[in-house]
Write an enzyme that holds these catalytic residues in place. Structure first.
Site, PDB file in Angstrom:
ATOM      1  N   LYS A 117      -1.535 -55.221  -7.178  1.00  0.00           N
ATOM      2  CA  LYS A 117      -2.884 -55.479  -7.694  1.00  0.00           C
ATOM      3  C   LYS A 117      -3.474 -56.753  -7.098  1.00  0.00           C
ATOM      4  CE  LYS A 117      -1.777 -53.439 -12.177  1.00  0.00           C
ATOM      5  NZ  LYS A 117      -2.425 -52.154 -12.353  1.00  0.00           N
ATOM      6  N   GLU A 201      -5.374 -62.734 -15.757  1.00  0.00           N
ATOM      7  CA  GLU A 201      -6.773 -62.333 -15.820  1.00  0.00           C
ATOM      8  C   GLU A 201      -7.345 -62.792 -17.152  1.00  0.00           C
ATOM      9  OE1 GLU A 201      -7.289 -58.107 -15.229  1.00  0.00           O
ATOM     10  OE2 GLU A 201      -7.088 -58.276 -13.054  1.00  0.00           O
ATOM     11  N   HIS A 236      -2.959 -48.937 -23.373  1.00  0.00           N
ATOM     12  CA  HIS A 236      -3.511 -49.002 -22.007  1.00  0.00           C
ATOM     13  C   HIS A 236      -3.333 -47.715 -21.228  1.00  0.00           C
ATOM     14  CE1 HIS A 236      -3.973 -53.186 -22.897  1.00  0.00           C
ATOM     15  NE2 HIS A 236      -2.671 -53.365 -22.997  1.00  0.00           N
ATOM     16  N   ARG A 292      -4.372 -42.145  -5.003  1.00  0.00           N
ATOM     17  CA  ARG A 292      -3.845 -40.801  -5.254  1.00  0.00           C
ATOM     18  C   ARG A 292      -4.876 -39.998  -6.032  1.00  0.00           C
ATOM     19  NH1 ARG A 292      -2.962 -41.450 -10.831  1.00  0.00           N
ATOM     20  NH2 ARG A 292      -2.394 -43.579 -11.351  1.00  0.00           N
TER      21      ARG A 292
HETATM   22  P1  ADP Z   1      -4.371 -41.997 -14.265  1.00  0.00           P
HETATM   23  O1  ADP Z   1      -5.373 -43.061 -14.119  1.00  0.00           O
HETATM   24  O2  ADP Z   1      -4.349 -40.999 -13.171  1.00  0.00           O
HETATM   25  O3  ADP Z   1      -4.374 -41.424 -15.601  1.00  0.00           O
HETATM   26  P2  ADP Z   1      -2.049 -43.287 -15.135  1.00  0.00           P
HETATM   27  O4  ADP Z   1      -1.963 -44.748 -14.941  1.00  0.00           O
HETATM   28  O5  ADP Z   1      -2.322 -42.788 -16.485  1.00  0.00           O
HETATM   29  O6  ADP Z   1      -3.068 -42.771 -14.083  1.00  0.00           O
HETATM   30  O7  ADP Z   1      -0.734 -42.604 -14.574  1.00  0.00           O
HETATM   31  C1  ADP Z   1      -0.684 -41.283 -14.176  1.00  0.00           C
HETATM   32  C2  ADP Z   1       0.706 -40.797 -14.309  1.00  0.00           C
HETATM   33  O8  ADP Z   1       1.570 -41.503 -13.468  1.00  0.00           O
HETATM   34  C3  ADP Z   1       1.189 -40.965 -15.707  1.00  0.00           C
HETATM   35  O9  ADP Z   1       1.805 -39.771 -16.045  1.00  0.00           O
HETATM   36  C4  ADP Z   1       2.129 -42.144 -15.643  1.00  0.00           C
HETATM   37  O10 ADP Z   1       3.237 -41.901 -16.480  1.00  0.00           O
HETATM   38  C5  ADP Z   1       2.550 -42.170 -14.213  1.00  0.00           C
HETATM   39  N1  ADP Z   1       2.603 -43.517 -13.662  1.00  0.00           N
HETATM   40  C6  ADP Z   1       1.609 -44.221 -13.115  1.00  0.00           C
HETATM   41  N2  ADP Z   1       2.022 -45.393 -12.660  1.00  0.00           N
HETATM   42  C7  ADP Z   1       3.321 -45.460 -12.931  1.00  0.00           C
HETATM   43  C8  ADP Z   1       4.333 -46.441 -12.690  1.00  0.00           C
HETATM   44  N3  ADP Z   1       4.100 -47.573 -12.064  1.00  0.00           N
HETATM   45  N4  ADP Z   1       5.570 -46.163 -13.115  1.00  0.00           N
HETATM   46  C9  ADP Z   1       5.842 -45.017 -13.723  1.00  0.00           C
HETATM   47  N5  ADP Z   1       4.937 -44.060 -13.963  1.00  0.00           N
HETATM   48  C10 ADP Z   1       3.701 -44.265 -13.572  1.00  0.00           C
HETATM   49  P1  ADP Z   2      -2.541 -49.871 -14.874  1.00  0.00           P
HETATM   50  O1  ADP Z   2      -2.081 -50.104 -13.486  1.00  0.00           O
HETATM   51  O2  ADP Z   2      -1.466 -49.914 -15.849  1.00  0.00           O
HETATM   52  O3  ADP Z   2      -3.444 -48.692 -14.964  1.00  0.00           O
HETATM   53  P2  ADP Z   2      -4.967 -51.465 -15.088  1.00  0.00           P
HETATM   54  O4  ADP Z   2      -5.160 -52.813 -14.455  1.00  0.00           O
HETATM   55  O5  ADP Z   2      -5.667 -50.334 -14.458  1.00  0.00           O
HETATM   56  O6  ADP Z   2      -3.417 -51.181 -15.198  1.00  0.00           O
HETATM   57  O7  ADP Z   2      -5.409 -51.601 -16.597  1.00  0.00           O
HETATM   58  C1  ADP Z   2      -5.188 -50.567 -17.508  1.00  0.00           C
HETATM   59  C2  ADP Z   2      -5.971 -50.844 -18.791  1.00  0.00           C
HETATM   60  O8  ADP Z   2      -5.598 -52.092 -19.367  1.00  0.00           O
HETATM   61  C3  ADP Z   2      -7.463 -50.948 -18.613  1.00  0.00           C
HETATM   62  O9  ADP Z   2      -8.095 -49.697 -18.604  1.00  0.00           O
HETATM   63  C4  ADP Z   2      -7.857 -51.784 -19.795  1.00  0.00           C
HETATM   64  O10 ADP Z   2      -7.878 -51.017 -20.973  1.00  0.00           O
HETATM   65  C5  ADP Z   2      -6.714 -52.759 -19.916  1.00  0.00           C
HETATM   66  N1  ADP Z   2      -7.003 -53.994 -19.153  1.00  0.00           N
HETATM   67  C6  ADP Z   2      -6.621 -54.274 -17.893  1.00  0.00           C
HETATM   68  N2  ADP Z   2      -7.058 -55.485 -17.516  1.00  0.00           N
HETATM   69  C7  ADP Z   2      -7.748 -56.007 -18.548  1.00  0.00           C
HETATM   70  C8  ADP Z   2      -8.446 -57.231 -18.792  1.00  0.00           C
HETATM   71  N3  ADP Z   2      -8.505 -58.193 -17.881  1.00  0.00           N
HETATM   72  N4  ADP Z   2      -9.032 -57.408 -19.991  1.00  0.00           N
HETATM   73  C9  ADP Z   2      -8.968 -56.470 -20.939  1.00  0.00           C
HETATM   74  N5  ADP Z   2      -8.329 -55.291 -20.794  1.00  0.00           N
HETATM   75  C10 ADP Z   2      -7.725 -55.061 -19.605  1.00  0.00           C
HETATM   76 MG    MG Z   3      -5.185 -48.357 -13.997  1.00  0.00          MG
END
Ligand code: ADP
Ligand code: ADP
Ligand code: MG
Length: 652
Positions: A117, A201, A236, A292
């Site tokens: 990230k 953040e 989240h 993806r």
């Molecule tokens: P999307 O935004 O497509 O919904 P998610 O963050 O919800 O993405 O993840 C999609 C799928 O991939 C979920 O089923 C989650 O369990 C899996 N996944 C995503 N990132 C990871 C990770 N770093 N480790 C394990 N599983 C992950």
């Molecule tokens: P992941 O890789 O697990 O999807 P993201 O950075 O996309 O992580 O964040 C997933 C979720 O976590 C966001 O949709 C939001 O709900 C919460 N989140 C992430 N960053 C912040 C932030 N700086 N402040 C508040 N909520 C956050």
């Molecule tokens: Mg995300």
């Protein structure tokens, strides 16, 4: 150029969805499956299927070496990774290419740029895309991080750079909790992602999650397909997603979407990807890019009239995108709900699906990975299917979602359908007031105290039992009605007992009396676990699974489990007199022998009758000494599960 054969390095609904696209394009399909997935839908659907190892993902779906062997053995010309598992692994993308196959995804370099990230945020800044204020500098010492947290201002969010799937995040509200939280976050990130690096953040309160679908081809074209809003999340992790976002006016939409395209260009991105943002009022901030296909891609497909998987395949084959930004538009409103196999509270659950009947009708799409009778393994992500509704307006889409969720029947494995229904019914959801803290704010994540079993569910359970226990054209000719005017049934839920008295009125109609309530029930059809009936003339539909020892009833989307008391368990709460003990059939069966008579004095343990059920003979014995007050069934009678087989009156 297109592909003759494609391998999907994934399972479940996404593998099924990709196979369907391939069939439409005339591409042969190759499935891979673990030992836990031997009987799975994605395996059944493919033209060829290869075992790749034991159930744990690390030994199967994440086993690059074995997957490469299958690519070579099957002669697959392309590999689609789906989402999750190896979808974001640049190492796998390279291994696929080295095996001589095409990777249906972005170039490995772009994947690497987005994998962390912190690096993705750098690219965003270079592209002039706003990022969440924070700190992701070189110096990650505790002193520096603590100082930066003070500068950013509390609350702050500690994030794992390699995080994903909603994991590896920790919000800190007060400076005195900061150091401990950093240490814990590092440990967690190390064990979950093999990389302990974290960054900071500003924790944005009550934001919306807005993301933009982008796609690029090999000829320098990068397009966006508008936004999705995925604010409704649990821990989240997205639960409900929709397109378009109810929060964006055209100007802001244009700004966010073009920022996403700038970022994708800066990263040398190709194929489909998603750029995620938080929206705080009118301000938006880049979060991360998912390199993806996304779980929620169908909502974009519905409103833009595209097929993202087919576009991915075209782009991977080197074809130019058959779209232009000017010609792309969106129409109507789509909402997706993720169906998870989990108990209330969100604990993943597995087991056999006795009945899986998704809703149908106009504007309803089901992306499923399971069918009735399938086993849901506990080894993988618990999402079993997705419901996508589409309607001309958001208001109509919400109504359609409610209706579809009511019609969604899953028996055998608990699901999050009750939670999805609570969300769909919520007034703030209907008004589009969706923020990432929606579930907590409206206290929807907590299961309701205890859902009382509605009388109708008990009556329909009884109707299902009775309808299933006959044979042929007149199901009741051979059933318990043959000798009896009425049948009594008994169930238990928690501490309460439910008694139903059933009287046959002729045909498939009967009068059911339960707890003083009386209803006339007519069974219209009972097939494949779906019961269609009228209750006092009102049509109802329920899913009914008759199991050993219990009946599960899915009514209006909620599943109730009614237990049949086991013989020789005594129904202590039985009847007006606690003296009278009722013996209840644990499952439907046939009376093969009656060895006692009404009025006879029996000793404790003395056989009364023999029941055959599940191909086994079970003696039913007296639970205590007394006089046989009733013994309603005769030899050869079919008895419904839950039926009272005998009553013994104690002697003083
Ligand atoms: P999307 O935004 O497509 O919904 P998610 O963050 O919800 O993405 O993840 C999609 C799928 O991939 C979920 O089923 C989650 O369990 C899996 N996944 C995503 N990132 C990871 C990770 N770093 N480790 C394990 N599983 C992950
Ligand atoms: P992941 O890789 O697990 O999807 P993201 O950075 O996309 O992580 O964040 C997933 C979720 O976590 C966001 O949709 C939001 O709900 C919460 N989140 C992430 N960053 C912040 C932030 N700086 N402040 C508040 N909520 C956050
Ligand atoms: Mg995300």
């Amino acid at each position: 150029m297109s592909f003759g054969k494609l391998l999907v390095a994934n399972r479940g609904e996404i593998a099924v969805r990709i196979f369907r696209a391939c069939r439409e394009l005339g591409i042969r399909t190759v499935a891979v499956y673990s030992e836990a997935d031997e009987g799975s839908m994605h395996r059944r659907m493919a033209d060829e299927a290869y075992p790749i190892g034991p159930a744990p993902a690390s030994e199967s779906y994440l086993n690059i070496e074995r997957l490469v062997e299958v690519i070579l053995e099957s002669g697959a010309e392309a590999v689609h990774p789906g989402y999750g598992f190896l979808a974001e692994s640049a190492a796998f993308a390279r291994a696929v290419r080295e095996a001589g196959a095409v990777w249906v995804g972005p170039p490995p370099e772009a994947m690497e740029a987005m994998a962390l990230k912190v690096r993705a945020k750098e690219i965003a800044r270079r592209a002039g895309v706003p990022t969440v204020p924070g700190y992701d500098g070189e110096d990650a010492s505790e002193e520096r991080l603590a100082a930066e947290a003070r500068r950013i201002g509390y609350p702050v969010l500690i994030k794992a750079s390699a995080g994903g799937g909603g994991r590896g995040m920790r919000a800190v509200a007060r400076p005195q909790d900061f150091l401990e939280a950093v240490r814990a976050a590092r440990r967690e990130a190390l064990s979950a992602f093999g990389d302990g690096s974290v960054f900071l953040e500003k924790f944005i309160e009550h934001p919306r999650h807005i993301e933009v679908q982008v796609i690029g081809d090999e000829h320098g074209k990068v397009l966006h397909l508008f936004e999705r809003e995925c604010s409704i999340q649990r821990r989240h992790q997205k639960v409900i997603e929709e397109a378009p976002s109810p929060a964006l006016e055209p100007e802001l939409r244009e700004e966010i979407c073009s920022a996403a395209v700038r970022l994708a260009r800066e990263a040398g991105y190709r194929n489909a990807g998603t750029v995620e943002f938080l929206l705080d009022g009118e301000a938006f901030y880049f979060l991360e890019m998912n390199a993806r296909l996304q779980v929620e891609h169908p909502v974009t497909e519905m409103v833009t009239g595209t097929d993202l998987v087919q576009l991915q395949l075209a782009v991977a084959a080197g074809e130019p995108l058959p779209l232009s930004q000017e010609a792309l538009s969106f129409r109507g409103h789509a909402i997706e709900a993720r169906i998870y196999a989990e108990g209330e509270g969100g604990l993943p659950a597995g087991g056999r699906l006795l009945l899986f009947a998704p809703p149908e009708g106009p504007g309803i799409r089901n992306d499923v990975g399971v069918e009735s009778g399938d086993q849901v393994p506990v080894h993988y992500d618990p999402m079993i299917s997705k419901l996508i509704v589409f309607a001309p307006t958001r208001r109509m889409a919400v109504r359609r979602l409610r209706r579809a969720l009511e019609d969604y029947t899953v028996l055998g494995v608990p699901t999050n359908l009750p939670l999805l229904r609570r969300i769909a019914e919520n007034a703030a959801f209907e008004a589009g007031e969706t923020t990432t803290d929606f579930l907590e704010r409206h206290r929807l994540a907590e299961p309701p105290v205890e859902i009382p079993v509605p009388e109708e569910a008990v009556m329909l359970a009884a109707a299902g039992e009775l309808a299933s226990c006959g044979r042929g054209d007149d199901p009741f000719a051979a059933g318990p009605w043959r000798h009896l005017g009425s049948v009594r049934l008994r169930y238990r839920t928690g501490d309460s007992w439910h008694r139903v008295e059933a009287e046959r009125l002729g045909g498939r109609r009967f009068r059911l009396v339960q707890g003083g309530e009386e209803a006339e029930v007519e069974v219209l059809a009972f097939r494949n676990g779906e019961l269609h009936a009228t209750v006092d003339g009102r049509p109802v539909r329920a899913g009914i699974a008759l199991e050993d020892g219990a009946v599960r009833v899915s009514l209006g989307g909620t599943v109730y489990e009614l237990f049949r008391p086991r013989p020789p368990e005594v129904d202590e709460a039985g009847g007006a007199a606690a003296e009278a003990a009722g013996l209840v059939a644990p499952m439907p069966g046939t009376v093969v022998k009656v060895v006692a008579e009404e009025g006879q004095r029996v000793e404790e343990g003395q056989p009364l009758l023999v029941l055959e059920a599940m191909k086994m003979e079970q003696p039913v014995t007296a639970p205590h000494a007394g006089v046989v007050r009733s013994l309603p069934y005769k030899e050869g009678d079919l008895v419904p599960g839950g039926a009272v087989l005998a009553e013994i009156e104690r002697e003083d």
